[in-house]
Design an enzyme around this catalytic site. Structure first.
Site, PDB file in Angstrom:
ATOM      1  N   VAL A  12      33.316  33.433  54.377  1.00 38.98           N
ATOM      2  CA  VAL A  12      32.789  32.436  53.436  1.00 38.98           C
ATOM      3  C   VAL A  12      31.420  31.924  53.897  1.00 38.98           C
ATOM      4  O   VAL A  12      30.488  31.804  53.098  1.00 38.98           O
ATOM      5  CB  VAL A  12      33.784  31.271  53.266  1.00 38.98           C
ATOM      6  CG1 VAL A  12      33.190  30.143  52.427  1.00 38.98           C
ATOM      7  CG2 VAL A  12      35.079  31.765  52.621  1.00 38.98           C
ATOM      8  N   CYS A 126      40.700  28.431  46.433  1.00 45.60           N
ATOM      9  CA  CYS A 126      40.056  29.517  45.689  1.00 45.60           C
ATOM     10  C   CYS A 126      40.799  29.846  44.389  1.00 45.60           C
ATOM     11  O   CYS A 126      40.196  29.959  43.321  1.00 45.60           O
ATOM     12  CB  CYS A 126      39.946  30.752  46.563  1.00 45.60           C
ATOM     13  SG  CYS A 126      41.324  30.981  47.673  1.00 45.60           S
ATOM     14  N   LYS A 210      48.952  23.404  45.785  1.00 44.51           N
ATOM     15  CA  LYS A 210      47.530  23.090  45.604  1.00 44.51           C
ATOM     16  C   LYS A 210      47.137  23.183  44.128  1.00 44.51           C
ATOM     17  O   LYS A 210      46.338  22.402  43.623  1.00 44.51           O
ATOM     18  CB  LYS A 210      46.658  24.059  46.422  1.00 44.51           C
ATOM     19  CG  LYS A 210      46.720  23.836  47.928  1.00 44.51           C
ATOM     20  CD  LYS A 210      45.926  24.894  48.673  1.00 44.51           C
ATOM     21  CE  LYS A 210      46.095  24.758  50.186  1.00 44.51           C
ATOM     22  NZ  LYS A 210      45.423  25.858  50.928  1.00 44.51           N
ATOM     23  N   HIS A 239      40.789  37.308  43.638  1.00 45.00           N
ATOM     24  CA  HIS A 239      42.124  36.804  43.286  1.00 45.00           C
ATOM     25  C   HIS A 239      42.336  36.969  41.788  1.00 45.00           C
ATOM     26  O   HIS A 239      41.391  36.815  41.007  1.00 45.00           O
ATOM     27  CB  HIS A 239      42.226  35.314  43.612  1.00 45.00           C
ATOM     28  CG  HIS A 239      42.348  34.977  45.063  1.00 45.00           C
ATOM     29  ND1 HIS A 239      42.420  35.918  46.074  1.00 45.00           N
ATOM     30  CD2 HIS A 239      42.382  33.769  45.688  1.00 45.00           C
ATOM     31  CE1 HIS A 239      42.519  35.314  47.247  1.00 45.00           C
ATOM     32  NE2 HIS A 239      42.488  33.998  47.053  1.00 45.00           N
TER      33      HIS A 239
HETATM   34  C1  2RA Z   1      44.186  32.293  50.709  1.00 44.51           C
HETATM   35  N1  2RA Z   1      43.713  30.418  49.255  1.00 44.51           N
HETATM   36  O1  2RA Z   1      43.956  33.020  49.737  1.00 44.51           O
HETATM   37  C2  2RA Z   1      43.925  30.808  50.640  1.00 44.51           C
HETATM   38  C3  2RA Z   1      42.743  30.423  51.485  1.00 44.51           C
HETATM   39  N2  2RA Z   1      41.537  31.019  51.009  1.00 44.51           N
HETATM   40  O2  2RA Z   1      44.594  32.724  51.805  1.00 44.51           O
END
Ligand code: 2RA
Length: 329
Positions: A12, A126, A210, A239
């Site tokens: 990052v 994220c 979250k 993602h």
């Molecule tokens: C993950 N959201 O994807 C968490 C931290 N970036 O592992």
């Protein structure tokens, strides 16, 4: 303007530096900080090389912005030093996301919240950032009352080590060798693992909660209900999320499509099924498969995907800095 990056040698942190260059942020000095182990290393930036330093109060003093790409514990250590330096701290860790008075911001959605900061502004998780880029436009058409999401999270969510573990496992398996998972709870190559974060009493994980806790703060919906399952998948960078959103009033697929297409930022509604390989290393979020939910008549189901390191972290942090610069009095 002087900028500091904490954790500059991680996935990052490096991306933050790249985004600053790409977006031509007007910085006349950039200081890059990392662990003692990396002290003195050179990091390329535009036509120069930056030398990695270890954090100290003296080296933070005089900076205007500090972007944090470090762990929660390190962010808690560095925050008072950054505040003492007078710099605005834009933090990617989850340490302060639920703190009263600390804006949690996705600029395209609630950028104005950042203007009320008292020195610290934070990035959401994220998968939250990517999901809300798809759902926030729908919230403009009718109040969102519930979200049911399943995330398919890339290994880069665990940083460079996550990417490295996947690469090494694929390599080992191709040679018929055994693998020893370290970063993830099990072999991730050719596997999916519905276990991200630590387990809570309610049976969910910290990562899954979250989506609700951050969604409530960013969308200003304190009663928002969210059920989320977070899954690690053998993908390097982006993602993906399957989300069903229930609104107070009925929203048609057509109206949802128009609203998402018109939404600020690099936001693409696509008529095909967006895939991680398509948007990895890009800043845009892609949304597809928008369809009427078959359980709730006020529900819409969609598929969205975006780069975890960029819009999910580094780009969002740099955009917060841009937002403050653009709205500086
Ligand atoms: C993950 N959201 O994807 C968490 C931290 N970036 O592992």
């Amino acid at each position: 303007m002087k900028i500091g990056i904490l954790g500059a040698t991680g996935a990052v942190g490096r991306q933050m530096l790249e985004c600053i260059a790409e977006r031509q942020i007007p910085a006349d000095e950039i200081r890059v900080f990392a662990s003692k182990r990396s002290e003195g290393k050179k990091i390329p930036f535009k036509d120069q090389e930056l030398t990695v330093e270890v954090v100290s109060q003296e080296r933070l003093n005089g900076l205007d912005f500090v972007l944090g790409a470090v762990s929660n514990s390190l962010s808690k250590t560095y925050r008072p030093m950054v505040e003492k330096s007078g710099a605005v701290y834009i933090d990617n860790s989850s340490a302060f996301r639920q703190e009263e008075g600390v804006p949690l911001v996705v600029p395209e959605i609630n950028g104005e919240d950042a203007l009320a900061h008292h020195g610290v502004i934070v990035n959401p998780n994220c998968s939250t950032a990517i999901t809300l880029m798809a759902l926030a436009p729908i919230a403009k058409l009718s109040k969102i009352v519930a979200i049911n999401a399943c995330t398919y999270q890339a290994v880069s969510g665990a940083g460079m080590n996550g990417i490295k573990e996947l690469e090494e496992e694929v390599d080992a398996l191709a040679k018929g060798e055994a693998v020893t998972p370290n970063v993830f709870p099990a072999q991730i190559a050719f596997n999916v693992i519905a276990d991200i974060g630590s387990e809570l009493e309610n049976g969910y994980t910290t990562e899954e909660m979250k989506m609700q806790n951050e969604g409530r703060k960013i969308l200003h919906l304190p009663d928002l209900k969210v059920t989320c399952t977070c899954v690690r998948v053998p993908v390097y960078r982006s993602h993906s999320i399957s989300a069903t959103v229930v609104t107070e009033d009925h929203v048609s697929v057509e109206d949802a499509k128009k609203a998402i297409a018109a939404f600020a930022g690099d936001h693409l509604v696509v008529d095909h099924t967006p895939m991680p390989l398509e948007n990895s290393d890009h800043d845009f979020v892609q949304v597809g498969r928008i369809r009427q939910d078959l359980i709730n008549e006020n529900g819409l189901t969609l598929w969205c995907t975006g780069d975890q390191i960029r819009k999910g972290a580094a780009t969002n942090a740099v955009q917060i800095m841009e937002y403050l610069l653009d709205h500086a009095e």
